[in-house]
Design an enzyme around this catalytic site. Sequence first.
Site: not given
Ligand code: NAP
Length: 301
Positions: A58, A161, A212, A216
């Site tokens: 990350y 995964n 996610s 996302g």
């Molecule tokens: P997500 O919650 O699906 O998406 C977050 C994104 O949505 C952020 O960029 C956020 O922007 C945006 N967003 C837009 N409007 C929003 C709202 N009203 N409320 C909340 N978010 C909003 O999660 P993700 O970031 O894709 O993934 C979450 C976590 O999963 C990662 O941080 C990581 O720890 C983990 N992950 C793991 C893997 C793996 O392979 N194991 C892969 C991907 C992710 P803002 O920041 O501006 O709110």
Amino acid sequence: MSELAPPQPMRPLGSSDITVSSLAWGMWRFEGTADDGHALINAALESGINFFDTADIYGFNGTDGFGDAESLLGTIFASNPGLREKIVLSSKGGIMPPLPYDSSDAYLTSAIDASLARLKTDYLDLWLIHRPDILTHPQEIAATLQKAMDAGKIRAAGVSNFTNAQTLALQSFLDVPLVSTQPEFSPLCLTPIENGEFDLAMQHNLTIMAWSPLGGGRIANPASARETAVANALDNVAERFSVSRTAAAYSWAMVHPARPIPIIGSQNADRIREAAQAYEITWTRQAWYDVLVASRGEKLP
Ligand code: NAP
């Protein structure tokens, strides 16, 4: 109409003696100044989230070295004594960005040590293999994880995964249970419901960390007909309980009997705090299946 049992705010991490919140906060997008990062950490802790998910890649920007998100967290730990102990910290390794995947003993052992150094801590509560490496025998991975646990570097181990067969093969060579699996899961990504991963998790008491959980961000900002249909089905419930659509999305995931923990990806303090609204919702079977059907785009048989 039959109602689904709501999740408890705190619960055990698999079969370990570690207690985690039923919402986690993810640091894939964690960057910026230590002050801003500390404010986000406080927003999570103040809203009852003690479970933090990071990974060594990350912060990788596609060109030079990686580990930036862990380093930022380590800097914040170093200047805030006592903060580390308030957090159940999960990290991952095994990807040398963007490829190859490497789960050899030599690489994973060095990756764990490097994560600990960047994080300025001497233990990880949970450590996950980020993606399966086809070229390492699971017996070798098991020995590496066991060695890291025996040395006190990691308190518990899991996978991300992995196919179900890969998880079971790894488990078969371990004397201690894996405690967690981390698949993508949201109202827009139903894969682990459909491929048996959630069933495997319930069978083996693996805590599911759902990555996610808003697709996302697409659940907040739907762009296709399918995403809009899912958003509308979530809004029907969100409006009834006066909560946000995103809280309804987290809650939809959390009431599955496997009790998935959504990993909140937002790096916005108000949005992190708002996620606790997920506990205010009571789902009926009908409303839950309405979201599922909207996502599938066709009726259930
Ligand atoms: P997500 O919650 O699906 O998406 C977050 C994104 O949505 C952020 O960029 C956020 O922007 C945006 N967003 C837009 N409007 C929003 C709202 N009203 N409320 C909340 N978010 C909003 O999660 P993700 O970031 O894709 O993934 C979450 C976590 O999963 C990662 O941080 C990581 O720890 C983990 N992950 C793991 C893997 C793996 O392979 N194991 C892969 C991907 C992710 P803002 O920041 O501006 O709110």
